[in-house]
Motif scaffolding. Structure first.
Motif, PDB file in Angstrom:
ATOM      1  N   TYR A  13       0.822  -1.216   0.000  1.00 46.98           N
ATOM      2  CA  TYR A  13       0.000   0.000   0.000  1.00 46.98           C
ATOM      3  C   TYR A  13       0.858   1.270   0.000  1.00 46.98           C
ATOM      4  O   TYR A  13       0.713   2.134  -0.864  1.00 46.98           O
ATOM      5  CB  TYR A  13      -0.922  -0.036   1.226  1.00 46.98           C
ATOM      6  CG  TYR A  13      -1.785   1.191   1.415  1.00 46.98           C
ATOM      7  CD1 TYR A  13      -2.551   1.696   0.365  1.00 46.98           C
ATOM      8  CD2 TYR A  13      -1.848   1.821   2.653  1.00 46.98           C
ATOM      9  CE1 TYR A  13      -3.357   2.811   0.545  1.00 46.98           C
ATOM     10  CE2 TYR A  13      -2.656   2.934   2.840  1.00 46.98           C
ATOM     11  CZ  TYR A  13      -3.407   3.425   1.790  1.00 46.98           C
ATOM     12  OH  TYR A  13      -4.208   4.533   1.975  1.00 46.98           O
ATOM     13  N   ILE A  14       1.768   1.398   0.959  1.00 45.46           N
ATOM     14  CA  ILE A  14       2.597   2.594   1.051  1.00 45.46           C
ATOM     15  C   ILE A  14       3.586   2.661  -0.113  1.00 45.46           C
ATOM     16  O   ILE A  14       3.773   3.702  -0.734  1.00 45.46           O
ATOM     17  CB  ILE A  14       3.344   2.636   2.396  1.00 45.46           C
ATOM     18  CG1 ILE A  14       2.360   2.605   3.560  1.00 45.46           C
ATOM     19  CG2 ILE A  14       4.226   3.870   2.485  1.00 45.46           C
ATOM     20  CD1 ILE A  14       3.018   2.401   4.921  1.00 45.46           C
ATOM     21  N   TRP A  17       2.169   3.951  -3.464  1.00 45.07           N
ATOM     22  CA  TRP A  17       2.068   5.414  -3.526  1.00 45.07           C
ATOM     23  C   TRP A  17       3.443   6.063  -3.637  1.00 45.07           C
ATOM     24  O   TRP A  17       3.591   7.121  -4.257  1.00 45.07           O
ATOM     25  CB  TRP A  17       1.318   5.943  -2.305  1.00 45.07           C
ATOM     26  CG  TRP A  17      -0.169   5.895  -2.469  1.00 45.07           C
ATOM     27  CD1 TRP A  17      -1.049   5.027  -1.889  1.00 45.07           C
ATOM     28  CD2 TRP A  17      -0.966   6.765  -3.296  1.00 45.07           C
ATOM     29  NE1 TRP A  17      -2.335   5.300  -2.293  1.00 45.07           N
ATOM     30  CE2 TRP A  17      -2.313   6.355  -3.151  1.00 45.07           C
ATOM     31  CE3 TRP A  17      -0.665   7.837  -4.128  1.00 45.07           C
ATOM     32  CZ2 TRP A  17      -3.364   7.000  -3.827  1.00 45.07           C
ATOM     33  CZ3 TRP A  17      -1.710   8.478  -4.804  1.00 45.07           C
ATOM     34  CH2 TRP A  17      -3.038   8.063  -4.650  1.00 45.07           C
ATOM     35  N   MET A  82      10.619  -0.074   2.219  1.00 46.15           N
ATOM     36  CA  MET A  82       9.276  -0.017   2.777  1.00 46.15           C
ATOM     37  C   MET A  82       8.673  -1.380   3.034  1.00 46.15           C
ATOM     38  O   MET A  82       7.680  -1.499   3.756  1.00 46.15           O
ATOM     39  CB  MET A  82       8.364   0.767   1.827  1.00 46.15           C
ATOM     40  CG  MET A  82       8.770   2.224   1.689  1.00 46.15           C
ATOM     41  SD  MET A  82       7.715   3.129   0.556  1.00 46.15           S
ATOM     42  CE  MET A  82       7.847   4.787   1.256  1.00 46.15           C
ATOM     43  N   THR A 122      11.356   2.417   6.383  1.00 43.61           N
ATOM     44  CA  THR A 122      10.079   2.603   7.064  1.00 43.61           C
ATOM     45  C   THR A 122      10.052   1.722   8.300  1.00 43.61           C
ATOM     46  O   THR A 122      10.001   0.491   8.209  1.00 43.61           O
ATOM     47  CB  THR A 122       8.901   2.237   6.151  1.00 43.61           C
ATOM     48  OG1 THR A 122       9.036   2.927   4.906  1.00 43.61           O
ATOM     49  CG2 THR A 122       7.580   2.612   6.794  1.00 43.61           C
ATOM     50  N   PRO A 184       5.990   5.788  11.042  1.00 42.74           N
ATOM     51  CA  PRO A 184       4.612   6.242  10.873  1.00 42.74           C
ATOM     52  C   PRO A 184       3.669   5.712  11.945  1.00 42.74           C
ATOM     53  O   PRO A 184       3.954   4.733  12.635  1.00 42.74           O
ATOM     54  CB  PRO A 184       4.231   5.678   9.502  1.00 42.74           C
ATOM     55  CG  PRO A 184       5.066   4.442   9.372  1.00 42.74           C
ATOM     56  CD  PRO A 184       6.367   4.760  10.067  1.00 42.74           C
ATOM     57  N   VAL A 187      -1.747   4.247   9.076  1.00 39.15           N
ATOM     58  CA  VAL A 187      -1.725   4.812   7.722  1.00 39.15           C
ATOM     59  C   VAL A 187      -3.060   4.579   7.019  1.00 39.15           C
ATOM     60  O   VAL A 187      -3.496   3.442   6.817  1.00 39.15           O
ATOM     61  CB  VAL A 187      -0.590   4.190   6.891  1.00 39.15           C
ATOM     62  CG1 VAL A 187      -0.481   4.900   5.545  1.00 39.15           C
ATOM     63  CG2 VAL A 187       0.734   4.265   7.636  1.00 39.15           C
ATOM     64  N   VAL A 224      -1.472   8.421   3.723  1.00 33.35           N
ATOM     65  CA  VAL A 224      -0.433   7.724   2.971  1.00 33.35           C
ATOM     66  C   VAL A 224       0.327   8.685   2.063  1.00 33.35           C
ATOM     67  O   VAL A 224       1.543   8.540   1.853  1.00 33.35           O
ATOM     68  CB  VAL A 224      -1.035   6.545   2.162  1.00 33.35           C
ATOM     69  CG1 VAL A 224      -1.996   7.023   1.079  1.00 33.35           C
ATOM     70  CG2 VAL A 224       0.058   5.665   1.578  1.00 33.35           C
ATOM     71  N   LEU A 227       2.711  10.549   4.236  1.00 35.52           N
ATOM     72  CA  LEU A 227       3.785   9.652   4.649  1.00 35.52           C
ATOM     73  C   LEU A 227       4.817   9.493   3.541  1.00 35.52           C
ATOM     74  O   LEU A 227       6.031   9.518   3.790  1.00 35.52           O
ATOM     75  CB  LEU A 227       3.204   8.291   5.046  1.00 35.52           C
ATOM     76  CG  LEU A 227       4.221   7.246   5.495  1.00 35.52           C
ATOM     77  CD1 LEU A 227       5.043   7.731   6.679  1.00 35.52           C
ATOM     78  CD2 LEU A 227       3.517   5.926   5.833  1.00 35.52           C
ATOM     79  N   VAL A 228       4.352   9.340   2.320  1.00 39.19           N
ATOM     80  CA  VAL A 228       5.282   9.265   1.192  1.00 39.19           C
ATOM     81  C   VAL A 228       6.060  10.574   1.064  1.00 39.19           C
ATOM     82  O   VAL A 228       7.276  10.574   0.816  1.00 39.19           O
ATOM     83  CB  VAL A 228       4.523   8.939  -0.109  1.00 39.19           C
ATOM     84  CG1 VAL A 228       5.409   9.167  -1.337  1.00 39.19           C
ATOM     85  CG2 VAL A 228       4.033   7.493  -0.075  1.00 39.19           C
ATOM     86  N   HIS A 231       8.873  10.687   3.485  1.00 37.72           N
ATOM     87  CA  HIS A 231       9.942   9.779   3.043  1.00 37.72           C
ATOM     88  C   HIS A 231      10.817  10.455   1.984  1.00 37.72           C
ATOM     89  O   HIS A 231      12.051  10.356   2.028  1.00 37.72           O
ATOM     90  CB  HIS A 231       9.353   8.496   2.455  1.00 37.72           C
ATOM     91  CG  HIS A 231       9.052   7.433   3.458  1.00 37.72           C
ATOM     92  ND1 HIS A 231       7.919   7.440   4.229  1.00 37.72           N
ATOM     93  CD2 HIS A 231       9.746   6.320   3.819  1.00 37.72           C
ATOM     94  CE1 HIS A 231       7.920   6.375   5.011  1.00 37.72           C
ATOM     95  NE2 HIS A 231       9.023   5.676   4.783  1.00 37.72           N
TER      96      HIS A 231
END
Length: 339
Positions: A13-14, A17, A82, A122, A184, A187, A224, A227-228, A231
């Motif tokens: 998922y993360i 993105w 990740m 991550t 994180p 999310v 999300v 969060l990206v 990063h």
């Protein structure tokens, strides 16, 4: 020439993105998948947001195996690590810990051998939390979870051991590769595909009416997309080298999430439960009827939160409001026919 960034676990998922945003920002991307049949799935998901033609490539790698990692890192400038081996708790907590720690070290060994400039890993806010679930207050990146605490669930232990192993490896390495970790919270946000939903399944169960009530559990909700973003800021900022960054968001009780969905989704929110299940009922269910609930019972009523001041000051990071994220998540699931 654009920089080449390796993203581990592209079907996640993360990570999905992250691939999208890297391509948007002009990077070339290589992402790892465990088998070749996942390449089409990732390409299709990414294509819903950006054209990956000619700039997205794949490497077949598994975090539990040494095979393929050296080739995956050839020519890579930066790494977003990740991926995390989930779904292994049935093999026992030691298996999950070994897989998470071993996978991280495989990525770092290959990255340092290839002369990668920076690895952003991550981790999880649970790796920087008081061991006692009863503790309240606000903590920051200087705190490390005690992985030997017998009350910790396997996931918290595995993330803590894996991040510890990463820092120990880099400290003993004499090359140019830098490490940064991002920690994180919970999310949520829109999905690229209904097949890769990660933690947003909670929202899906609320909207579909599959939850009869909500437990008294609080979550630090981070989008999300935000969060990206943190990063990528950590990947390029000189100030981020050698640092841990908490990337949690606004604290919401699940009851707050339910009310947000009920009020914000109109007709689609009619099945969202608003009844809060008493703590004693959750504990009884966990003990006698649903053992899967045992991992959440220590979190009932817990209010410990994390400070994101470091990310705000050093990386100029600002997450969006949690309620907007929860609604965007639900609306995306509805649009994809996932609920």
């Amino acid at each position: 020439m654009p920089e080449l960034v390796l993203v581990t676990g592209g079907s996640g998922y993360i990570a999905g993105w992250a691939v999208v945003e890297l391509l948007r920002r002009g990077y070339d991307v290589r992402t790892t998948v465990r088998s070749a049949d996942r390449e089409h799935t990732v390409t299709e998901a990414v294509s819903s947001e950006v054209d990956p033609a000619g700039r997205l490539s794949f490497a077949i790698c598994d975090l539990t195996s040494d095979e393929g990692w050296d080739d995956a890192l050839k020519g890579v400038d930066r790494v977003l690590h990740m991926a995390s081996p989930l779904g292994l708790s049935s093999d026992g907590p030691d298996a999950m810990i070994a897989a998470a720690r071993g996978g991280t070290l495989r990525v770092l060994r290959a990255a340092t051998a290839a002369g990668v400039r920076r690895v952003v890993m991550t981790s999880a806010a649970n790796a920087a939390s008081p061991s006692s679930y009863a503790t309240e207050g606000v903590t920051d990146e200087t705190l490390w979870t005690d992985p030997e605490d017998p009350t910790l669930i396997p996931y918290r232990r595995s993330k803590t051991f894996a991040e510890r192993a990463a820092w120990e490896f880099i400290e003993s390495h004499d090359g140019p590769t830098e490490l940064t970790t991002v920690l994180p919270g919970a999310v949520f946000g829109p999905v690229l595909t209904p097949d890769t939903t990660g933690s947003v399944g909670i929202v899906g169960r609320m909207v579909s009416g599959r939850m009869s009530g909500v437990p008294r559990i609080g979550l630090e909700v981070v989008d999300v997309r935000d969060l990206v973003d943190v990063h990528l800021r950590a990947m390029t900022s000189p100030a981020a080298a050698g640092e841990r960054f908490l990337a949690t968001g606004e604290f919401l009780w699940m009851a707050d999430m339910a009310r947000t969905l009920r009020e914000g989704l109109g007709e689609h929110g009619r099945r969202v439960p608003t009844r809060q299940v008493p703590d004693v009922a959750i504990r009884l269910l966990a003990r006698f009827r649903d053992p899967s609930l045992r991992e959440i019972t220590p979190a009932l009523g817990r209010r410990n939160r994390h400070s994101t001041e470091k990310a705000r000051i050093l990386l100029d990071w600002q997450p969006r409001p949690a309620r907007r994220t929860v609604l965007d998540c639900a609306e995306s699931l509805i649009a994809h026919g996932a609920v």
